[in-house]
Design an enzyme around this catalytic site. Structure first.
Site, PDB file in Angstrom:
ATOM      1  N   ASN A  12       0.872  -1.171   0.000  1.00 19.57           N
ATOM      2  CA  ASN A  12       0.000   0.000   0.000  1.00 19.57           C
ATOM      3  C   ASN A  12       0.912   1.225   0.000  1.00 19.57           C
ATOM      4  O   ASN A  12       1.501   1.562   1.027  1.00 19.57           O
ATOM      5  CB  ASN A  12      -0.873  -0.030   1.260  1.00 19.57           C
ATOM      6  CG  ASN A  12      -1.842   1.133   1.318  1.00 19.57           C
ATOM      7  OD1 ASN A  12      -1.849   1.992   0.424  1.00 19.57           O
ATOM      8  ND2 ASN A  12      -2.647   1.173   2.359  1.00 19.57           N
ATOM      9  N   ARG A  93      -2.800  -2.206  -3.150  1.00 20.39           N
ATOM     10  CA  ARG A  93      -4.030  -1.482  -2.851  1.00 20.39           C
ATOM     11  C   ARG A  93      -4.074  -0.234  -3.724  1.00 20.39           C
ATOM     12  O   ARG A  93      -3.120   0.548  -3.733  1.00 20.39           O
ATOM     13  CB  ARG A  93      -4.057  -1.076  -1.381  1.00 20.39           C
ATOM     14  CG  ARG A  93      -5.277  -0.247  -1.084  1.00 20.39           C
ATOM     15  CD  ARG A  93      -5.275   0.299   0.321  1.00 20.39           C
ATOM     16  NE  ARG A  93      -6.481   1.082   0.514  1.00 20.39           N
ATOM     17  CZ  ARG A  93      -6.518   2.255   1.137  1.00 20.39           C
ATOM     18  NH1 ARG A  93      -5.410   2.780   1.619  1.00 20.39           N
ATOM     19  NH2 ARG A  93      -7.636   2.900   1.271  1.00 20.39           N
ATOM     20  N   HIS A 182     -13.385   1.912   0.900  1.00 21.49           N
ATOM     21  CA  HIS A 182     -13.342   0.808   1.888  1.00 21.49           C
ATOM     22  C   HIS A 182     -13.973  -0.474   1.336  1.00 21.49           C
ATOM     23  O   HIS A 182     -14.397  -1.343   2.101  1.00 21.49           O
ATOM     24  CB  HIS A 182     -14.102   1.174   3.188  1.00 21.49           C
ATOM     25  CG  HIS A 182     -13.435   2.211   4.034  1.00 21.49           C
ATOM     26  ND1 HIS A 182     -14.150   3.112   4.780  1.00 21.49           N
ATOM     27  CD2 HIS A 182     -12.136   2.480   4.266  1.00 21.49           C
ATOM     28  CE1 HIS A 182     -13.329   3.907   5.438  1.00 21.49           C
ATOM     29  NE2 HIS A 182     -12.081   3.540   5.134  1.00 21.49           N
ATOM     30  N   LEU A 211     -15.791   1.455  10.872  1.00 25.66           N
ATOM     31  CA  LEU A 211     -15.607   2.649  11.703  1.00 25.66           C
ATOM     32  C   LEU A 211     -14.162   2.705  12.184  1.00 25.66           C
ATOM     33  O   LEU A 211     -13.794   2.089  13.181  1.00 25.66           O
ATOM     34  CB  LEU A 211     -16.562   2.602  12.912  1.00 25.66           C
ATOM     35  CG  LEU A 211     -18.042   2.310  12.605  1.00 25.66           C
ATOM     36  CD1 LEU A 211     -18.842   2.169  13.886  1.00 25.66           C
ATOM     37  CD2 LEU A 211     -18.624   3.409  11.723  1.00 25.66           C
ATOM     38  N   ARG A 243     -12.462  14.132   9.525  1.00 26.30           N
ATOM     39  CA  ARG A 243     -13.256  14.542   8.348  1.00 26.30           C
ATOM     40  C   ARG A 243     -14.694  14.848   8.762  1.00 26.30           C
ATOM     41  O   ARG A 243     -15.253  14.160   9.618  1.00 26.30           O
ATOM     42  CB  ARG A 243     -13.266  13.415   7.308  1.00 26.30           C
ATOM     43  CG  ARG A 243     -11.966  13.275   6.579  1.00 26.30           C
ATOM     44  CD  ARG A 243     -11.976  12.082   5.638  1.00 26.30           C
ATOM     45  NE  ARG A 243     -10.931  11.141   5.993  1.00 26.30           N
ATOM     46  CZ  ARG A 243     -10.819   9.916   5.496  1.00 26.30           C
ATOM     47  NH1 ARG A 243     -11.687   9.465   4.632  1.00 26.30           N
ATOM     48  NH2 ARG A 243      -9.828   9.135   5.879  1.00 26.30           N
ATOM     49  N   GLU A 386      -7.839  -6.082   5.378  1.00 25.85           N
ATOM     50  CA  GLU A 386      -7.799  -5.724   3.962  1.00 25.85           C
ATOM     51  C   GLU A 386      -6.583  -6.327   3.265  1.00 25.85           C
ATOM     52  O   GLU A 386      -6.664  -6.726   2.106  1.00 25.85           O
ATOM     53  CB  GLU A 386      -7.786  -4.194   3.818  1.00 25.85           C
ATOM     54  CG  GLU A 386      -9.147  -3.588   4.131  1.00 25.85           C
ATOM     55  CD  GLU A 386      -9.088  -2.132   4.542  1.00 25.85           C
ATOM     56  OE1 GLU A 386      -8.629  -1.853   5.672  1.00 25.85           O
ATOM     57  OE2 GLU A 386      -9.487  -1.267   3.759  1.00 25.85           O
TER      58      GLU A 386
HETATM   59  P1  AMP Z   1      -8.375   2.400  12.071  1.00 24.30           P
HETATM   60  O1  AMP Z   1      -8.408   3.599  11.164  1.00 24.30           O
HETATM   61  O2  AMP Z   1      -9.296   1.296  11.654  1.00 24.30           O
HETATM   62  O3  AMP Z   1      -6.976   1.923  12.375  1.00 24.30           O
HETATM   63  O4  AMP Z   1      -8.957   2.914  13.487  1.00 24.30           O
HETATM   64  C1  AMP Z   1      -8.249   3.821  14.280  1.00 24.30           C
HETATM   65  C2  AMP Z   1      -9.173   4.400  15.316  1.00 24.30           C
HETATM   66  O5  AMP Z   1      -9.780   3.357  16.093  1.00 24.30           O
HETATM   67  C3  AMP Z   1      -8.444   5.234  16.365  1.00 24.30           C
HETATM   68  O6  AMP Z   1      -8.257   6.555  15.929  1.00 24.30           O
HETATM   69  C4  AMP Z   1      -9.401   5.174  17.534  1.00 24.30           C
HETATM   70  O7  AMP Z   1     -10.344   6.224  17.424  1.00 24.30           O
HETATM   71  C5  AMP Z   1     -10.111   3.859  17.382  1.00 24.30           C
HETATM   72  N1  AMP Z   1      -9.719   2.880  18.392  1.00 24.30           N
HETATM   73  C6  AMP Z   1      -8.669   2.035  18.374  1.00 24.30           C
HETATM   74  N2  AMP Z   1      -8.631   1.298  19.508  1.00 24.30           N
HETATM   75  C7  AMP Z   1      -9.683   1.694  20.268  1.00 24.30           C
HETATM   76  C8  AMP Z   1     -10.203   1.316  21.551  1.00 24.30           C
HETATM   77  N3  AMP Z   1      -9.616   0.375  22.289  1.00 24.30           N
HETATM   78  N4  AMP Z   1     -11.320   1.961  21.985  1.00 24.30           N
HETATM   79  C9  AMP Z   1     -11.907   2.908  21.258  1.00 24.30           C
HETATM   80  N5  AMP Z   1     -11.467   3.299  20.029  1.00 24.30           N
HETATM   81  C10 AMP Z   1     -10.381   2.703  19.549  1.00 24.30           C
END
Ligand code: AMP
Length: 401
Positions: A12, A93, A182, A211, A243, A386
């Site tokens: 990526n 990717r 996504h 999310l 965002r 992914e």
């Molecule tokens: P991603 O973009 O899928 O890597 O998600 C990252 C986001 O997941 C972080 O900025 C956090 O807001 C959220 N996140 C990760 N671990 C936790 C957790 N244990 N509890 C709540 N939110 C989390």
């Protein structure tokens, strides 16, 4: 034809970074990231996932070609791979496939041209992917390369879902329409969920909520995307870490009129200074949570807005699907935040989303059913992967070549 494909590298590449993961027979054996490529000092992190050894160093990596060499040397030095030429394939990717690249494909010169052409509508991503792909081709010319597009899964959306109510010529001449993103994640987690529930994928209806820092939601009917919240760019839809998601588009022309912000600055405000960060000053939900505990009212407001908007999207997709078998939570927030899952499902309980709060509490990153027996819609956590999906797609494309 190689029917015994074993070693697949997934890449990526961003404008100044390369993330990679190496799979052997679907098992991840190495991963890493090189950041700040082209800057005075670059950050290198390389992991041997078999021995659990992590190597971190700061040194200049002038360009992506040099980055690929760093990865190649790491494979050699740790005995993982003698040469990049020993790879069976490399999956890349690619964020945007535009309206023509609607399925993953083996990369040839025509595909490279099309990825470059689509770069006009994905200037932050496609040109950077091209640099990574070309660096890989020149490092290992005999290894087949596959492009997997974030937009591809959403190419099944009907025209009334992907069109914007703008003058038709903008669609015809400029390709302005909803593309969705996504897709690799929505496709991966929905297939996993169908398998877990024992439902044939081509009869499976679901709402998939990816999310993470970026966030999107997808309505899936009979195993195909029929609508999704991100649009022409990954800015539309849900409120995200930084965002804004959906806003009245007239706000931007208003700001342009009354302030000195130029187009780039307005873009940066919506993409990098909005969402949770814009409302309360924190973009990571863990920090937002801590702030709420200590009485920060803006943090509470930001979470209330996030949950409200998420519930509205789930409700609207529930209304357009003839039947909803499952709601899927995935990515950083979806997999880890029992609070978000609980709050959003409680807002939707009258529609038949009945979460089992006991099971949900404390659950992290594990494929699980978290709804009550009596729930009309099954609610699941499905960890996304992914890279593995790209490795799997790459394997099947080169096996069938
Ligand atoms: P991603 O973009 O899928 O890597 O998600 C990252 C986001 O997941 C972080 O900025 C956090 O807001 C959220 N996140 C990760 N671990 C936790 C957790 N244990 N509890 C709540 N939110 C989390």
């Amino acid at each position: 034809m190689n029917t015994n494909t074993k070693k697949i590298l997934v890449i990526n590449s961003g404008s100044s970074s390369i993330k990679f993961k190496l799979y052997e027979d679907k098992k991840a054996v190495a991963s890493g990231v090189i950041e700040k490529i082209g800057e005075h000092t670059s950050k290198i992190e390389l992991k041997d996932l078999i021995s659990d050894k992590v190597e971190k160093r700061d040194e200049p990596v002038p360009n992506h070609q040099a980055g690929i060499n760093v990865i190649s040397e790491f494979f050699q030095d740790s005995g993982i791979l003698e040469s990049l030429e020993d790879l069976d394939g490399c999956g890349h990717r690619v964020v945007h496939g535009g309206k023509n690249l609607t399925e993953p494909c083996l990369i040839d010169t025509n595909i490279l041209k099309e990825i470059r052409r689509v770069g006009v509508i994905a200037p932050l991503h496609n040109p950077a992917h091209l640099v990574g792909i070309k660096a890989m081709i020149s490092a290992a010319p005999e290894v087949p390369n596959v492009a997997v597009f974030d937009t591809a899964f959403h190419s099944s959306m009907p025209n009334y879902a992907y069109m914007y109510a703008l003058p038709y010529e903008f669609y015809e001449k400029e390709g302005i329409r909803k593309y969705g993103f996504h897709g690799t994640s929505h496709s991966y987690v929905s297939k996993k969920a169908a398998e877990f529930l024992g439902i044939d994928y081509d009869k499976f209806n679901a709402i998939s909520a990816h999310l993470g820092n970026g966030a999107s939601i997808c309505a899936i009917e009979n195993g195909r995307s029929v609508d999704t919240s991100m649009g022409f760019t990954p800015l539309e839809g849900l409120m995200m870490g930084t965002r804004c998601g959906d806003i009245d588009p007239a706000i931007i022309s208003h700001l342009a009129r009354i302030s000195d912000y130029n187009t780039e600055e307005l873009d940066a405000i919506m993409n990098k200074r909005s969402g949770f960060l814009g409302v309360c000053g924190y973009n990571d939900l863990r920090d937002v949570d801590t702030q709420i505990q200590s009485g920060n009212e803006k943090a509470k407001l930001a979470l209330d807005m996030y949950i409200y908007r998420l519930a509205k999207y789930i409700g609207s997709y529930f209304s357009i699907l003839p039947r909803t078998d499952a709601l899927i939570f995935t990515a950083g927030v979806g997999e880890n935040s029992d609070l978000v899952r609980k709050l959003v499902c409680n807002k939707l309980s009258h529609l038949g989303f009945d979460i089992d709060e006991g099971i949900n509490e404390g659950l992290r990153g594990k494929l699980s059913l978290i709804s009550k027996e009596s729930s009309k819609v099954k609610i699941l956590i499905v960890p996304t992967d992914e890279e593995l999906e790209i490795a799997n797609i790459t394997t099947s494309l080169i096996n069938n070549a």
